[in-house]
Write an enzyme that holds these catalytic residues in place. Structure first.
Site, mmCIF file in Angstrom:
data_model
loop_
_atom_site.group_PDB
_atom_site.id
_atom_site.type_symbol
_atom_site.label_atom_id
_atom_site.label_comp_id
_atom_site.label_asym_id
_atom_site.label_seq_id
_atom_site.Cartn_x
_atom_site.Cartn_y
_atom_site.Cartn_z
ATOM 1 C CG HIS A 1 -0.617 5.073 9.731
ATOM 2 N ND1 HIS A 1 -1.788 4.436 9.394
ATOM 3 C CD2 HIS A 1 -0.847 6.399 9.539
ATOM 4 C CE1 HIS A 1 -2.686 5.324 9.005
ATOM 5 N NE2 HIS A 1 -2.150 6.524 9.102
ATOM 6 C CG HIS B 1 -4.438 6.971 12.717
ATOM 7 N ND1 HIS B 1 -3.280 7.590 13.149
ATOM 8 C CD2 HIS B 1 -4.553 7.304 11.413
ATOM 9 C CE1 HIS B 1 -2.730 8.272 12.149
ATOM 10 N NE2 HIS B 1 -3.486 8.096 11.079
ATOM 11 C CG HIS C 1 -1.890 1.083 1.324
ATOM 12 N ND1 HIS C 1 -3.212 0.927 0.959
ATOM 13 C CD2 HIS C 1 -1.762 2.369 1.717
ATOM 14 C CE1 HIS C 1 -3.851 2.059 1.139
ATOM 15 N NE2 HIS C 1 -2.993 2.955 1.598
ATOM 16 C CD GLU D 1 -2.672 10.853 9.006
ATOM 17 O OE1 GLU D 1 -3.772 10.250 9.033
ATOM 18 O OE2 GLU D 1 -1.602 10.261 8.820
ATOM 19 C CG HIS E 1 -6.359 9.839 13.401
ATOM 20 N ND1 HIS E 1 -6.942 9.614 12.172
ATOM 21 C CD2 HIS E 1 -7.163 9.261 14.316
ATOM 22 C CE1 HIS E 1 -8.048 8.906 12.337
ATOM 23 N NE2 HIS E 1 -8.209 8.676 13.626
#
Length: 427
Positions: free
Chosen positions: A328, A364, A285, A334, A358
């Site tokens: 992560h 999260h 990803h 964020e 976050h």
């Protein structure tokens, strides 16, 4: 949408005139501007900035912006700026349900700050929501502290600026330069969305590096308005954001009286459907940086004051890969919103019109449901469709505001979405 004409190209040297002959030829400020107009310069960068970074626009208007009354404070309890106006919050994830779309306020009245950092007019950002159920009428807003990025989530908007008009719907964004007068009017019964107040360096397109010359957001897809001046006579209330506070003054004429203009400091609209998504065609990803639309750089290369990132419809084809975002903890903070559809990492809990925060190094990732589905799914190509999420990502921790912690629909049980992730270790 109403059919309006636009100029294309982010940062281009545009020129436009609403009346033939209004633009002077060969000089910016002649002794007498054409048609009895006044020449006025709006600078978005220092005069001696490198040519590639210099942003300014010349306006030719019926009356200059200096013709305005004295300013007085305008109370507004919901719009905050700078870390000093935020509150200490525990280092845990926060999420808000969609805001109710009631009330009778205009765009200014309906602004509420979720979280803030930095210092007004110097650096940092604010993440806000707006709910508007009526037009601003004879009222205009000038933000001298920050440029404003508007992300509509529900309802169409007509955004009138000194350089012309922009019409947008959910799926579009609007970028408004610092210091430029504008007003936002809902074209439907109500309008709701998000705003990034960028107090740092102006947004620009990110460098593409190994991606090459094509990909992500293309400059030509950003649309600036053509010149337009308001025909109706009458006074205006001018609301100015300055030093983290609101001020108001009145004037006898419309601020939207620019008959012609030329330059590269302009408001833009952009359709997120034109984003050229980059994704893996093998495994793993990729980092969310491949979804960056605009960036406001800081004094540390690679560590942005603000990045604006979107997660639009896209094909998922990775093999032997956990396809949603991994768990992560990031150095960047964020703030996320959902415009439409379903976010793949939170299939049940994150709703359109909602928001999450976050902060730096707050863990999260996918909730229990998303983890279970992704861990056991048959990995064949499929398309994430009818979805649009976005993120304001910033180098500094974001402090939630008193409104966000005590009045907004904060979901106290948000962290419970990870509690079913049990120890499955099998030595």
């Amino acid at each position: 949408m109403t059919v309006l004409t636009y100029l294309t190209g982010f940062g281009n040297q545009h020129s436009s005139e609403a009346e033939p002959g209004a633009l002077p030829i060969g000089r910016n400020s002649p002794q007498r501007a054409p048609l009895g107009l006044y020449a006025e310069l709006l600078s978005g960068s220092a005069f001696t900035a490198p040519r590639a970074d210099n942003r300014r626009t010349w306006m030719y208007r019926r009356r200059p912006a200096v013709v305005v009354g004295r300013y007085a404070p305008l109370p507004h309890g919901g719009w905050k700026s700078g870390a000093a106006e935020g509150e200490a919050a525990p280092p845990e994830p926060l999420r808000w349900a969609p805001l109710p779309v009631d009330g009778g306020g205009d765009f200014i009245d309906g602004l509420r700050s979720y979280a803030v950092n930095g210092e007004p007019g110097v650096q940092g950002m604010g993440a806000l929501a707006y709910v508007a159920t009526r037009a601003m009428g004879r009222r205009a807003l000038v933000n001298a502290d920050a440029e404003m990025l508007i992300v509509p989530q529900q309802g169409r908007l007509l955004v009138t600026t000194e350089l012309g008009r922009l019409e947008v719907a959910p799926g579009f964004i609007v970028l408004l330069p610092r210091g430029m007068a504008f007003k936002v009017d809902p074209l439907d019964a109500l309008a709701r969305g998000y705003v990034c107040e960028n107090c740092g360096a102006a947004f620009r397109l990110p460098e593409l590096g190994p991606i090459g010359s094509n990909g992500l957001a293309n400059p030509r897809d950003f649309e600036a308005p053509v010149a337009w001046h308001e025909p109706e006579a009458g006074g205006y209330e001018i609301v100015k954001r300055f030093g983290g506070r609101l001020w108001r003054a009145t004037q006898e004429h419309s601020p939207f009286n620019v008959v012609a203009w030329h330059g590269n400091l302009a408001p833009y609209r952009w359709d997120t459907a034109r984003f050229m998504t980059i994704n893996t065609v093998s495994f793993d990803h990729p980092d969310p940086s491949i979804f960056t639309v605009l960036t406001s750089p800081s004094d540390t290369p690679g560590w942005a004051n603000v990045d604006f990132v979107i997660f639009p419809p896209r094909w998922m084809v990775a093999e032997d890969t956990f396809r949603p975002p991994w768990y992560h903890r990031n150095v960047m903070s964020e703030f996320m919103g959902l415009v439409t559809g379903q976010y793949d990492a939170k299939p049940g809990g994150f709703k359109p019109g909602g928001a999450s925060l976050h902060n730096s190094y707050v863990p999260h990732g996918p909730d229990s449901e998303a983890f279970g589905q992704a861990s056991n799914a048959e990995l064949k190509p499929h398309k994430l469709d009818a979805t649009l999420a976005f993120m304001f990502e910033t180098r500094w921790p974001l402090k939630p505001t008193p409104w966000a912690l005590r009045e907004a629909p904060l979901e106290a049980s948000y962290a419970d979405c990870w509690q079913d992730l049990k120890d499955q270790f099998q030595p």
